[in-house]
Write a protein that holds these residues in place. Sequence first.
Motif, mmCIF file in Angstrom:
data_model
loop_
_atom_site.group_PDB
_atom_site.id
_atom_site.type_symbol
_atom_site.label_atom_id
_atom_site.label_comp_id
_atom_site.label_asym_id
_atom_site.label_seq_id
_atom_site.Cartn_x
_atom_site.Cartn_y
_atom_site.Cartn_z
ATOM 1 N N ASN A 7 0.821 -1.211 0.000
ATOM 2 C CA ASN A 7 0.000 0.000 0.000
ATOM 3 C C ASN A 7 0.852 1.256 0.000
ATOM 4 N N GLU A 23 -3.497 -0.365 -16.097
ATOM 5 C CA GLU A 23 -4.489 -0.179 -15.039
ATOM 6 C C GLU A 23 -4.191 -1.123 -13.884
ATOM 7 N N ARG A 24 -4.071 -0.576 -12.687
ATOM 8 C CA ARG A 24 -3.868 -1.361 -11.475
ATOM 9 C C ARG A 24 -4.760 -0.785 -10.380
ATOM 10 N N GLY A 25 -5.688 -1.584 -9.907
ATOM 11 C CA GLY A 25 -6.600 -1.106 -8.879
ATOM 12 C C GLY A 25 -7.465 0.051 -9.330
ATOM 13 N N GLY A 26 -7.793 0.095 -10.628
ATOM 14 C CA GLY A 26 -8.627 1.164 -11.158
ATOM 15 C C GLY A 26 -7.887 2.458 -11.432
ATOM 16 N N ARG A 27 -6.542 2.453 -11.299
ATOM 17 C CA ARG A 27 -5.757 3.665 -11.513
ATOM 18 C C ARG A 27 -4.736 3.452 -12.621
ATOM 19 N N PRO A 42 1.841 5.981 -9.711
ATOM 20 C CA PRO A 42 0.509 6.340 -10.218
ATOM 21 C C PRO A 42 0.550 7.610 -11.052
ATOM 22 N N TRP A 50 5.920 0.586 -9.142
ATOM 23 C CA TRP A 50 4.832 1.202 -9.906
ATOM 24 C C TRP A 50 4.586 2.595 -9.363
ATOM 25 N N ASP A 95 -8.264 8.548 -14.184
ATOM 26 C CA ASP A 95 -8.932 7.332 -13.729
ATOM 27 C C ASP A 95 -9.476 6.621 -14.957
#
Length: 266
Positions: free
Chosen positions: A2, A58-62, A35, A33, A39
């Motif tokens: 996280n 795209e990873r976790g919607g981002r 961000p 990674w 979105d």
Amino acid sequence: GNHVCAWPGVLTVDASNAGADFTQTWTLYADDWVPLPGDVEHWPAGAAVGVGAQAVVERGGRPMLHLARGTHRITGRIAWTMRPASLAIPPQVGLVTLRLDGQPVPSAEVEGGTLWLGLRADAEVEEDRLDVVVHRQLRDGLPTTLTTVVALDVAGQGREVRLEGAALMGFTGEALQSALPAQLTSDGALRVQVRPGSWEVRLVAHSPGPAAGLARAAAVAPWPADEIWSFEPAPRLRVAALEGAEPVDAARSDVPAEWEQLPAYR
């Protein structure tokens, strides 16, 4: 999983009715990674690292990029047919510069990972202000542990501040927790990218050997002249007392709730 093992630079966003161009520098301390702004609805279709294009994943919607250790300059564009009221940005980013239709926005408003594209009607522009309150907990043991909680009350523009005196001489930092981008420098200062709101930075450090005496450097503004300390002895190990500090009433010193039952000192 996280966190990002990296330090974000200033995110620059230039938005218009046709889309938004963005630029940002990231310094990574390990392959990881990072961000990007946007979105699933507002996707950065084109992104480049340096002069080379790189695929956005795209990873976790981002939207994210996988980068190697080092410093990288990222550029990209998000296109739209109608400018939205806001744009999602990475919550790890602390400093944002916004241009709207070619004109700089004096104080870009960032709230919960959302960049408002222009000041909202109910927004108020405040002067830059930073209030700092410091509480520390000294826990006797093997090793001796010092937890420092720095409460920040911030107004005005987002900016980077340097807080001298966070780490004490003889103690080694082992954990740093903050909702804002924060870094402990080699000389014991906290480097924090602040933005308006109330925030907390928590630093845990330990003494490699027995701590018979403690000393902090002279306070340098905005670090406060007074700190509130709580002391947790370890009578099973040894008899110890904290001397050279003025006892205070913990209940009236706004100490963190988990330390309220411990003796408090100024």
